[in-house]
Design an enzyme around this catalytic site. Structure first.
Site: not given
Ligand code: DGY
Length: 422
Positions: A163, A392
């Site tokens: 992201d 994560e």
């Molecule tokens: C989030 O909401 O952080 C996700 O990575 C989007 O897919």
């Protein structure tokens, strides 16, 4: 020791199972995510093959008519996540987002099929998934590569899965924020804000969603209409690998048409990927298709092509680049070069190490015979688990666990690594 870790990993998968799909982690991500599911299915495959197949089948039950497989399926209402269905407004019977994610399904299906103990079950699921995955791949090349370059573009940073990568900074700058809705982020209620994207990035993420929504989620228009169009070598490499694997599966199952098409897509992709190689960086680079310039950013997206059948000399060069990163970070593989000014070891994709990427790169490098680098990647991954639990992602210098905890795909990757060790 490894038995104990495997049991702990299984417990996470089972705990995050919502019956037919798993959530990536409680709280932060309360729905089904596309590439999370496909990689998590590999973990289930070690102890419950039926459940592994169900994970992928559920995802494909929500494939769009045009072939796209959405990045999130909102199976249940949960206002702990933003942006939810009322923002996306895709008009699906079960709400989904309107963008996609890295195409790992073809790879996962082949791996589950090849390793299956229950051959009849595997055959049944592989036969049913084969045309669906092929339709998704066709969708990619039709809608995200309209000029037929052999490489697809992402139109939203969320599609890449990476992201807030530095790779998107310049392209995101060009995304306007005028008219963006006012909203309240929920991610930072569940995770440390210092581990997450910034508000300025969220404004642009949301603007893009609103823009695509205003175009009726019509995929024949979105690519050209998006101010954000970036060709990510990692994203393409995953798709190329999936095309290769689907071609292999189609050969096995006797579907000549899909076999030929998939092999051709993979071959064209491999040739085109070469245009993204950069000698100076010793890796592939993103290409900003909207303005026609390479993105000079040493991030993990340019190392991920190891996962695809790139030439051996390229795989060897990537391994040397990773070896060098191993001198800069205690734990491989940082998602961005720690020696750059923009590196941020705890902030999502701007530095942290991710086990799923480690897994894919290690898998590709093993195929290319880069065993020493593979060993380092696998050992570092297992050390992170031992020292910091199933996070994560992790700070690659301090090992600090970051983002969400008790993470499904991290647990799945650990089972994969430890099983490989044996
Ligand atoms: C989030 O909401 O952080 C996700 O990575 C989007 O897919």
């Amino acid at each position: 020791m490894s038995e104990e870790v495997i049991n702990a990993a299984r417990a996470i998968l089972i705990d995050n199972d919502r019956g037919g799909y798993t959530v990536p982690t409680k709280g932060l991500y309360p729905f089904q995510w596309n590439w999370d599911s496909c990689l998590s299915a590999l973990g289930f495959g070690h102890f419950d093959e039926a459940r592994a197949w169900a994970e992928i089948q559920t995802l494909f039950d929500h494939q769009w008519e045009d072939g796209m497989v959405p990045h999130i399926v909102f199976h249940e209402e949960d206002d702990g996540y933003f942006p939810g269905p009322s923002v996306w407004q895709t008009g699906r019977p079960v709400p989904t987002t309107g963008i996609t994610q890295p195409a790992v399904a073809g790879f996962a299906v082949r791996r589950l099929y090849e390793r299956a103990q229950d051959k009849a079950l595997a055959e049944e699921h592989a036969r049913s998934l084969l045309p669906k995955v092929a339709a998704w791949h066709d969708w990619f090349y039709r809608c995200r590569d309209p000029e037929g370059s052999g490489l697809v573009a992402i139109i939203h940073p969320w599609e890449s899965g990476r992201d807030n990568s530095v790779d998107w900074d310049a392209a995101l700058e060009r995304v306007p924020t005028v008219g963006v809705m006012s909203f309240e982020r929920r991610d930072i209620l569940h995770a440390n804000p210092a581990h997450r994207p910034t508000n300025a990035q969220y404004d642009r993420y949301v603007w893009l969603v609103q823009h695509f929504r205003s175009l009726g989620w019509d995929n024949s228009r979105l690519h050209d209409a998006s101010p954000f169009r970036v060709v990510d070598p990692g994203f393409n490499a995953i798709l190329i690998r999936a095309c290769d694997d689907l071609g292999w599966l189609a050969d096995k199952l006797g579907d000549k048409d899909i076999a030929e098409r998939s092999h051709a897509q993979a071959a064209r992709g491999i040739t085109a990927l070469e245009t993204l190689w950069n000698d100076e960086f010793g890796q592939y680079l993103c290409y900003d298709r909207a303005v026609g310039v390479p993105v000079e950013s040493p991030s993990i997206g340019g190392l991920l092509p190891a996962f695809a059948a790139i030439p051996d000399h390229r795989a060897a060069a990537l391994a040397r680049t990773i070896d060098k990163l191993g001198q800069k970070a205690k734990y491989l593989i940082p998602s961005h070069d720690p020696e750059t000014a923009v590196y941020d070891g705890a902030r999502y994709w701007r530095g942290p190490a991710w086990l799923i990427v480690n897994y894919m790169i290690a898998d590709g490098l093993a195929r290319a015979g880069e065993e020493a680098t593979v060993e380092r990647i696998v050992n570092d991954s297992l050390l992170l688990i031992e020292e910091s639990g199933f996070a994560e992602y992790y700070d690659p210098i301090t090992g600090e666990p970051c983002g969400g905890g008790r993470f499904t795909w991290t647990a799945a990757m650990v089972i994969e690594f430890l099983t490989r060790e044996r």
